[in-house]
Each structure stands twice: as C-alpha cells, then as structure tokens.
Design a protein around this motif. Structure first.
Motif, mmCIF file in Angstrom:
data_model
loop_
_atom_site.group_PDB
_atom_site.id
_atom_site.type_symbol
_atom_site.label_atom_id
_atom_site.label_comp_id
_atom_site.label_asym_id
_atom_site.label_seq_id
_atom_site.Cartn_x
_atom_site.Cartn_y
_atom_site.Cartn_z
ATOM 1 N N GLY A 30 26.704 46.001 39.310
ATOM 2 C CA GLY A 30 27.583 45.198 39.865
ATOM 3 C C GLY A 30 28.842 45.249 39.740
ATOM 4 N N LEU A 31 29.058 45.446 38.558
ATOM 5 C CA LEU A 31 30.365 45.344 38.046
ATOM 6 C C LEU A 31 31.610 46.010 39.051
ATOM 7 C CD1 LEU A 31 30.790 44.724 34.659
ATOM 8 C CD2 LEU A 31 30.443 43.243 36.163
ATOM 9 N N ASP A 32 31.288 47.539 39.511
ATOM 10 C CA ASP A 32 32.412 47.772 40.474
ATOM 11 C C ASP A 32 32.375 47.312 42.208
ATOM 12 O OD1 ASP A 32 31.190 51.456 39.464
ATOM 13 O OD2 ASP A 32 32.237 50.158 37.829
ATOM 14 N N ALA A 33 31.740 46.629 41.847
ATOM 15 C CA ALA A 33 31.245 46.542 43.313
ATOM 16 C C ALA A 33 32.603 44.805 43.185
ATOM 17 C CB ALA A 33 30.579 45.954 43.975
ATOM 18 N N ASP A 34 32.181 44.359 42.098
ATOM 19 C CA ASP A 34 32.908 43.111 41.901
ATOM 20 C C ASP A 34 34.828 43.332 41.345
ATOM 21 O OD1 ASP A 34 30.556 41.493 39.657
ATOM 22 O OD2 ASP A 34 30.796 41.163 42.384
ATOM 23 N N LEU A 35 34.998 43.967 40.968
ATOM 24 C CA LEU A 35 36.259 45.438 40.208
ATOM 25 C C LEU A 35 36.992 45.054 41.559
ATOM 26 C CD1 LEU A 35 35.174 46.906 37.272
ATOM 27 C CD2 LEU A 35 36.156 44.815 37.520
ATOM 28 N N SER A 36 36.391 45.824 42.708
ATOM 29 C CA SER A 36 37.176 47.016 43.799
ATOM 30 C C SER A 36 36.749 45.312 45.009
ATOM 31 C CB SER A 36 36.374 48.052 44.374
ATOM 32 O OG SER A 36 34.807 47.363 44.849
ATOM 33 N N GLY A 37 36.291 44.268 44.988
ATOM 34 C CA GLY A 37 36.538 43.578 45.543
ATOM 35 C C GLY A 37 37.188 42.485 45.608
ATOM 36 N N PRO A 42 36.104 39.155 39.131
ATOM 37 C CA PRO A 42 35.304 40.777 38.239
ATOM 38 C C PRO A 42 34.755 40.097 36.429
ATOM 39 C CG PRO A 42 37.749 40.604 38.870
ATOM 40 C CD PRO A 42 37.552 39.846 39.197
ATOM 41 N N GLU A 43 33.865 40.193 36.289
ATOM 42 C CA GLU A 43 32.974 40.234 35.241
ATOM 43 C C GLU A 43 33.434 41.086 34.484
ATOM 44 O OE1 GLU A 43 29.099 39.344 37.136
ATOM 45 O OE2 GLU A 43 29.674 37.037 36.246
ATOM 46 N N VAL A 44 33.665 41.111 33.276
ATOM 47 C CA VAL A 44 33.628 41.585 31.963
ATOM 48 C C VAL A 44 33.004 41.841 31.075
ATOM 49 C CG1 VAL A 44 35.982 42.522 32.839
ATOM 50 C CG2 VAL A 44 35.907 40.941 31.436
ATOM 51 N N ARG A 54 36.818 37.481 34.587
ATOM 52 C CA ARG A 54 38.012 37.897 34.522
ATOM 53 C C ARG A 54 38.874 36.188 33.511
ATOM 54 N NH1 ARG A 54 40.517 42.744 34.843
ATOM 55 N NH2 ARG A 54 42.010 41.495 34.098
ATOM 56 N N SER A 55 38.887 35.551 34.345
ATOM 57 C CA SER A 55 39.774 33.549 34.816
ATOM 58 C C SER A 55 38.955 33.338 33.174
ATOM 59 C CB SER A 55 38.962 33.147 35.648
ATOM 60 O OG SER A 55 38.007 32.622 36.584
ATOM 61 N N GLU A 56 37.618 33.546 32.985
ATOM 62 C CA GLU A 56 37.431 32.742 30.945
ATOM 63 C C GLU A 56 37.381 33.459 30.639
ATOM 64 O OE1 GLU A 56 33.533 31.178 32.697
ATOM 65 O OE2 GLU A 56 34.474 30.376 34.986
ATOM 66 N N VAL A 57 37.876 34.305 30.181
ATOM 67 C CA VAL A 57 37.790 34.971 28.903
ATOM 68 C C VAL A 57 39.212 35.052 27.984
ATOM 69 C CG1 VAL A 57 38.523 37.921 28.008
ATOM 70 C CG2 VAL A 57 36.581 37.583 30.085
ATOM 71 N N PRO A 58 38.135 34.760 26.961
ATOM 72 C CA PRO A 58 39.448 34.680 25.691
ATOM 73 C C PRO A 58 40.417 35.186 25.549
ATOM 74 C CG PRO A 58 37.362 34.279 24.537
ATOM 75 C CD PRO A 58 37.318 35.157 26.392
ATOM 76 N N ALA A 498 39.549 29.566 21.624
ATOM 77 C CA ALA A 498 40.352 30.058 23.079
ATOM 78 C C ALA A 498 39.323 29.139 24.168
ATOM 79 C CB ALA A 498 39.822 31.390 23.370
ATOM 80 N N ALA A 499 41.054 28.028 24.551
ATOM 81 C CA ALA A 499 40.193 27.046 26.026
ATOM 82 C C ALA A 499 41.411 27.724 27.408
ATOM 83 C CB ALA A 499 41.214 26.219 25.594
ATOM 84 N N ASN A 500 40.501 28.081 27.654
ATOM 85 C CA ASN A 500 40.680 28.270 29.481
ATOM 86 C C ASN A 500 40.487 27.154 30.226
ATOM 87 O OD1 ASN A 500 40.220 30.706 27.771
ATOM 88 N ND2 ASN A 500 40.416 32.072 29.987
ATOM 89 N N TYR A 501 42.104 26.901 31.393
ATOM 90 C CA TYR A 501 41.826 25.398 32.221
ATOM 91 C C TYR A 501 41.904 26.507 33.985
ATOM 92 C CZ TYR A 501 43.911 22.378 34.581
ATOM 93 O OH TYR A 501 44.014 21.439 36.090
ATOM 94 N N LEU A 502 41.049 26.201 34.467
ATOM 95 C CA LEU A 502 40.721 27.368 35.390
ATOM 96 C C LEU A 502 41.239 26.392 36.754
ATOM 97 C CD1 LEU A 502 36.754 27.650 35.368
ATOM 98 C CD2 LEU A 502 38.886 29.265 34.760
ATOM 99 N N ILE A 503 42.540 26.892 36.774
ATOM 100 C CA ILE A 503 42.732 25.956 38.062
ATOM 101 C C ILE A 503 42.858 26.292 39.378
ATOM 102 C CG2 ILE A 503 45.634 26.293 39.600
ATOM 103 C CD1 ILE A 503 46.682 28.430 36.675
ATOM 104 N N THR A 504 42.147 27.427 39.804
ATOM 105 C CA THR A 504 41.559 27.920 40.768
ATOM 106 C C THR A 504 39.432 28.708 39.565
ATOM 107 O OG1 THR A 504 42.446 29.114 41.438
ATOM 108 C CG2 THR A 504 43.349 27.272 42.128
ATOM 109 N N PRO A 505 38.693 29.130 40.571
ATOM 110 C CA PRO A 505 37.657 29.865 40.074
ATOM 111 C C PRO A 505 38.432 30.810 39.649
ATOM 112 C CG PRO A 505 37.069 27.814 41.593
ATOM 113 C CD PRO A 505 38.130 28.355 41.928
ATOM 114 N N GLN A 506 39.740 31.339 40.462
ATOM 115 C CA GLN A 506 40.525 32.775 39.913
ATOM 116 C C GLN A 506 41.910 32.666 39.830
ATOM 117 O OE1 GLN A 506 40.298 35.084 44.028
ATOM 118 N NE2 GLN A 506 37.861 34.974 44.585
ATOM 119 N N GLN A 507 42.203 31.803 39.068
ATOM 120 C CA GLN A 507 43.432 31.688 38.289
ATOM 121 C C GLN A 507 42.797 30.244 37.070
ATOM 122 O OE1 GLN A 507 46.870 31.321 40.665
ATOM 123 N NE2 GLN A 507 45.627 30.750 42.390
ATOM 124 N N SER A 508 43.668 30.865 36.157
ATOM 125 C CA SER A 508 43.129 30.050 34.345
ATOM 126 C C SER A 508 44.432 30.369 33.645
ATOM 127 C CB SER A 508 42.272 30.649 33.929
ATOM 128 O OG SER A 508 41.822 31.944 33.754
#
Length: 759
Positions: A30-37, A42-44, A54-58, A498-508
């Motif tokens: 399912g990664l390819d679907a996530d990466l293309s949509g 998308p997850e890594v 990707r938004s939570e990766v350090p 590492a610290a990730n601040y999520l502005i939205t689930p798709q931005q950090s």
C-alpha cells in the motif's frame, strides 16, 4: 521492567499498524498508493525503523518510486540519485555518490541497504554500485534519509541512508524481458519471471549490462587515443537473483533472497607504465533469510540473517625505475618514508647524485635544494645521506642504472565476507508510545595478500532503540540511539532527538539534533599493504622478483572515528487541493576527525584531523498541475569550509589538493527539474540538471555542469502481449567533466533504445 526490556529486543519488524518490514513480507503493502495519492500523507520506513507519515519523520526524506524509475529511463541506481537534493554522482571506473560533500574516490560516508541488507564494505570503506545485484525493474521504491542516522543503522550511516526496497514477488507475477542498445557501447539484457509454486511465491531475475564508459578527448602532445573504448573504463556485469516468500502460519512469514554476480571492470591505462590493459575481475553473492512473527496486532518480532561474499582480482604488468625494487631503499622507507620517496621516485636533482654518492654532500645544502625543488619541509642530517650511498653503490654509482626501467607482474587481490544476524522487536504500546529495539551481531573478514598479507577480521555488536512519543496532540517526539562495540575501533554511542510540530496532519515543522560516526575501515586500521612483483625483466639489481619499496604496515596511529554533529530545521507540507508536496531543510553540520588522506603506498601518514563545516538549504517539490502531468524539482545550496590540521609533511600543492578533495564532487548550487506528461498512449519525461560552480567551487572557479535528458515511452498490445518501447536521449550542454578531467564525454548527444515484452 524485565518485560519492558524483553519486548525491546531486536530487528526490523512490523505489524500492519506499526511495522516497516511488512513491505518485504506482504504483497501490495500500500505504500505506492499512499505515495501517489494526494488525500493521504505518504508513509516511509527508513527514518526510525517504524512506519511513519512523512509529516512525522525526524528528518528529511526523498522517496523515488517505481513510477519515477520508469519515467526517467536511466540505467543505474546512481543515476537515479542525481534527482535527490544535495546528492552528487561521479561516474568513472566505479560510480561514487556523495551527499553534500565527501571524498569522490570512495563512497564511505553513506549507508546503503537492499531489503535491509547492508552493502557497505568494511574492508575498504565504500559501496561498489556495480556489484549490487538488483534490477531497477524489481525496485518498489528507494527511500533516502538525508542526514545522519546512526541511531537506527549504526556507524557509517554518517551523512545519509539509502534504502532500496524491492517488490514482493507476488506483486510481479508473470514474465518480463527487454533488451537495450545505444551509444557508449550500451548493451543490456534482462529477463524476470515470477510465479507461485505450492505455498511459495518467487521471482527470478537474470540481468546483463555492458558499456564502454567515457570516451575522453584528444590531448595535445599526448598519446594517441585508444581505438573504440578510448579510456578503457567500461564494464560488463551479469547477475542472477532469487526472491521467494511464504506464509508459514497466520502469525509468521518467511522471506528468502539470494544472488550471484560476476563482472569485469576495465581500468584506465596509465600510459607509459601499463603494458597490458588492467581489468578488475569480480564475483560476489549473498544469501539472506528473514522471519517475521506477529505476537499480537501491536507487537511484531523479526529475525534476519545473511551471508555475503566478494572476490576481486586485478592483474597488472607495469614498468618502473629499477631502483624502486631495491631492498635497501625499502629499509630507508621504514626509517624515513618522505626521504625514501625522493630517491624512489627519482625526485633528487641530478647535480646532487654524485656528491651524495661520494659522501661529500652537505646536508644543509641538500635540505635547501629539496625544499626549493619539491616545496616541502625536510630535515636532512648526515645519517640521512649514508643510506642513499648504499643505494647508489648498488647501481654502480651510475645514474643510468638508477633510472633504468624494469617491468614485471603483480596482482591486487581482495576477498571479503560478512555474516550478520539481527533480532528486532516492534511494539505499539498505546496511542502515545511506539518503540522499536534490537540487537545485532556482525563479523567481517577480509583475506588479501596485497592489502593485509593474510586475513584480518572485525566483530561488531550493536544494541539500538527508538521511541516515538506523543506527549500532546500536535507534537511528535522521536528519541533514539545505538551503542556499538567492535574489535578494531572504540565503542561509541550515537543519539538522535527530534520534535515535529504538526500544523495539520499533512504539514509539520521539525527540529532535529543527531550525531553519527564513521568507523575507520580495516585497511585504515590494520594495513599490511605491499606489492610483490614477479617475472621481472633484466635489472641492475639482478632480481627475478621483488617488493616495491613503499609499503604500509601496522596502524596509521590508531585512527579515531570520523564524527558529525548535525542540526536541522525543516518543513514538510502536502497540499491536496493544489496537488503539491514539498520538503525544505535548513541545516548546519560539523564534521571532524575526518580521514581525507588517500590510502595508498605513497601516503606514509594518514591522519583523522580534517574538519569540515557545512551549512545550507535543501528543497524538493512535487506537483501535479493537471491530470497526466507531474513536476519534480529538487535542489540545494551548500557552503563547505574545509580545514586541515597538520600539513607539515605536505607541499603546498598537496595541501591544496587534500583540502579540495572533500568538495571536489560538490556543487554550491544545484537544480534538478523533471517534467512527466502523458499524451494518450505516449509518455514523455524531460529532465534538466544545472550545477553551478561545479568541481571545487571553493577554488573560485565557476564551472557549471548542465545536462538535458528525455525519455519517450509507449506500450503496444499485440496478441495478448504487452510490447514496451522507449527511447532515451541526453544532451550535455557544457564542456565540463565531472570531478576529474578524464570523466568526460566528447559526444554531446547520447542515447539508447529499449524494447521489451511483458506477459
């Protein structure tokens, strides 16, 4: 407490909710679907060994998908890595890839994984891309973690990690074959077949690649160009690989991979010395098994073990001044290598030979003349002049004998093997805590008469743990580290916070601090390096065989680890309504105890004392403005400040060259732009590379490197078969070599065509 530690055991695992290895064990993960949509972040897998959005990766990530590989139409993995921001590629006898800045001769500061198996060589720190038995068509994706990642992958994950993940064989059922032909002697063939046999599903791939390398250019006053393969730097590589998987039970799965590869790498001739064109003959192979067990939906363990081996042989027949085989000169080299090099390389002014031979030379005069002629500091005493008297006596006090040439055969040999066993445990404890932890044992063994006068080995034991925490709703913390203890180097601990601040689930926004080390390789720590020459032609020493006077024995003063401390401030954003994804990284890296000296017979001293400070910006954008069109734009700005410590034994030129080597492959500004478009059944991809101030920008030279590429594709349906056709063309815009002047293609336009069938 005991149960907690037990659950943090070892190796690379995964449940459908938390695990990363599922993409190896399960088809269509399912990664390819996530990466293309654009609707899902998308997850890594590579950053922490946990599957993460990707938004939570350090750290900074670049993901090259199978679709990208198909669109760009390139032949090798290094060519794909040119699209990664801040990554630079050198093609020569062997390809070399560097992230930001590094010595272009050996790719020794990045970890490269193939389905979790490290292909980083411990004997001579490097990655030989040509020896990797993986077909581009079998790759599901390439994840590039751009930054230190020793907390997850240990020493040598120093500046970046490249993780190549191949397709599960169930996702490639059927048969595919193709042939490719074009300029520079490109002749490629490949066939791959996947099928189900009982409870197993497998894929077998056979591949052959051949090219003639660079064609060079005419050199005024130099030797004539060789016919056909002008620089004798082409390659011919073949491999067969097997990938098989089975479901042992509802809870456990097994994956087995194996491959065998052999090849010939033609090495450039040194005119006037090489009597035969040298060819590096190599063969390698590996066998790997991975077993995964799901204890529960939130708890998975995995055991992985592999064995890999490599053999390399290169035969030479060369000519050199006969004095270079003098045992007396060899004894002088052990006492004073810099003074011996003056004699052995015939750098002594002729008018000093007779006074030294007669024992009437003044040490102060000799010292002054050498410093003037060779631009290096010397400390010459009377005792230093006594040994050359014996060397000149061997030659009958005849300069013609000293300069006479002897020719002979010698061989470079290198046999390396590795055994690696790792256990990993991944646990999803609750909504705010996930962990992955493990232990690893590795043994590297190298046999070489040339480099080690026998066999050397190194045992490595590692313990690692990474935790993902969510203390509040919009904050994700990643904390991890790895402890490593080995025979040849001191124990080290490499942390990351590492610290990730999520502005939205798709931005950090992310802030990352990490450290990493590169372990000195076995040749740097335990050399016993010499060249034994046989079948000698007539010489004044009367030798039928002998040893070259320059040798390296023992350690270079117990070299310490290379070290890096890195700070990164980054932004990741995915805007579904605009079909736009972006990743921007601002960083500052402090690298110290770097080993910049070349490891060869003419380098008496090797030091871990170079310091390099790198700061800059990486950026990457992908955009789908309309259906059927996609844009990839990546680039980097970097500023590297290299400082040497002890240069007392170096000439001004040697000091400048050594300082420049770390940035020779780097570009101050680099831009990589690619546009893909579909026109009915036709697909067209155009790419443009622009590197400003290329090839040691610190020297003040502004030598841009620009290149345009185009790949045109179309599939044809014929009697139930899919016929795949494509044409690739690249145009060199600037008359600039890559890193070295011999890395040059005279023809501005080069291309090849490919025809394949799939059923």
């Amino acid at each position: 407490m005991r149960g907690f530690i037990g659950s943090l055991a070892v190796l690379w695992a995964i449940t459908s909710q938390t695990a990363s290895a599922e993409d190896l064990f399960l088809p269509d993960a399912g990664l390819d679907a996530d990466l293309s949509g654009m609707g899902i972040v998308p997850e890594v897998l590579t950053a922490t060994r946990l599957k993460q959005p990707r938004s939570e990766v350090p750290g900074s990530m670049t993901v090259i998908t199978a679709e990208n590989i198909d669109q760009w139409g390139v032949r090798t993995v290094p060519e794909l890595l040119r699209f990664v921001p801040g990554m630079f590629v050198k093609h020569a006898d062997t390809d070399s890839v560097a992230y930001h800045a590094s010595n272009p001769n050996l790719m020794r500061r990045m970890q490269v994984l193939i389905d979790g198996r490290s292909v980083y060589r411990a004997g001579i720190a490097s990655v030989i891309w040509e020896d990797i038995p993986v077909a581009l068509e079998d790759i599901q994706r390439i994840e590039v973690f751009r930054g230190p990642n020793a907390s997850s992958y240990g020493a040598n994950a120093f500046m970046a990690v490249i993780n190549i993940v191949t397709y599960h064989p169930a996702d490639t059922l059927g048969t595919r074959a193709f042939a490719r032909s074009g300029h520079q002697g490109v002749r490629d063939f490949q066939i791959s077949h996947s099928a189900e046999v009982g409870d197993w599903v497998y894929r077998a791939t056979v591949s052959s690649k051949r090219d003639d390398g660079f064609d060079g250019r005419e050199r005024k006053g130099g030797p004539e160009r060789l016919p056909g393969d002008n620089l004798h730097d082409g390659s011919d590589d073949r491999f067969i690989s097997i990938n098989a998987a089975t479901q042992l039970s509802d809870q456990s799965r097994l994956l087995v991979e194996a491959a065998y590869k052999n090849g010939d790498q033609r090495l450039r001739q040194n005119f006037g010395e090489d009597l035969i064109p040298p060819v590096d003959e190599n063969e390698s192979g590996f066998l790997m098994g991975q077993w995964q067990y799901d204890h529960s939906p939130g708890h998975t363990s995995q055991l992985r073990a592999y064995w890999q081996a490599e053999k390399r042989r290169t035969d030479y027949r060369k000519c050199a001044p006969a004095v270079a085989l003098s045992p007396t000169l060899n004894a002088l080299y052990q006492q004073d290598p810099y003074w011996a090099l003056v004699i052995g390389r015939l750098q002594l002014p002729e008018d000093l030979v007779t006074p030294i031979a007669l024992g009437i030379a003044d040490p102060a005069d000799v010292e002054a003349r050498l410093e003037e002629e060779l631009d290096r500091e010397y400390d010459i005493s009377q005792s230093d002049l006594d040994q050359p008297q014996l060397i000149f006596a061997e030659a009958g006090f005849d300069v013609d004998n000293l300069t006479s040439v002897a020719c002979g055969d010698y061989q470079l040999d290198f046999d390396e093997q590795r055994i690696d066993i790792e256990w990993q445990d991944t646990v999803h404890w609750n909504d705010w805590l996930r962990t992955v932890a493990g232990i690893n044992y590795r043994r590297d063994e190298v046999r070489s008469e040339t480099y080690f006068n026998g066999t050397v080995s190194n045992d490595l034991f590692r313990v690692f743990a990474n935790a993902e925490l969510r203390p509040v709703e919009r904050v994700v913390l990643n904390i991890g580290g790895m402890y490593e203890d080995e025979d040849k180097n001191t124990a080290v601990f490499s942390p990351r916070v590492a610290a990730n601040y999520l502005i939205t689930p798709q931005q950090s926004l992310r802030l990352v601090y990490s450290t990493a080390v590169r372990s000195p390789d076995l040749l740097e720590q335990s050399p016993d390096y010499s060249l034994h020459v046989t079948d000698l032609t007539d010489n004044y020493l009367g030798l039928d065989e002998g040893t070259f006077f320059a040798t390296q024995t023992g350690a270079y003063g117990d070299l310490d680890h290379e070290r890096i401390t890195s700070w990164e401030l980054g932004y990741y954003g995915r805007l579904p309504t605009r079909k736009l994804e972006m990743d921007i990284k601002v960083y500052r890296d402090h690298l110290y105890q770097l080993i910049s000296d070349p490891i060869n017979l003419f380098t008496p001293d090797v030091s871990a004392d170079t310091t390099m400070n790198i700061k800059g910006v990486d950026w990457q954008f992908t955009w789908q403005p309309v259906k059927g069109h996609a844009l990839w734009y990546s680039g980097a700005y970097l500023n590297a400040d290299v400082r040497l410590n002890d240069t007392a034994n170096l000439s001004s030129k040697e000091s400048n060259d050594l300082q420049a080597v770390e940035t020779r492959l780097s570009s101050e500004f680099s831009h990589n732009l690619s546009w893909s478009a579909s026109f009915g059944e036709w697909r067209l991809t155009q790419s443009y590379f622009w590197h400003r101030s290329y090839n040691n920008y610190s020297s003040g030279r502004n030598t841009p490197y620009r290149r345009y590429e185009m790949n045109l594709q179309k599939d044809w349906l014929v009697n139930g078969l899919t016929i795949e056709t494509s044409g690739f063309l690249h145009r060199l815009i600037d008359d600039s070599p890559i890193a070295y002047r011999t890395n040059y293609i005279e023809d501005r336009y080069l291309g090849y065509v490919q025809v394949g069938v799939k059923f």
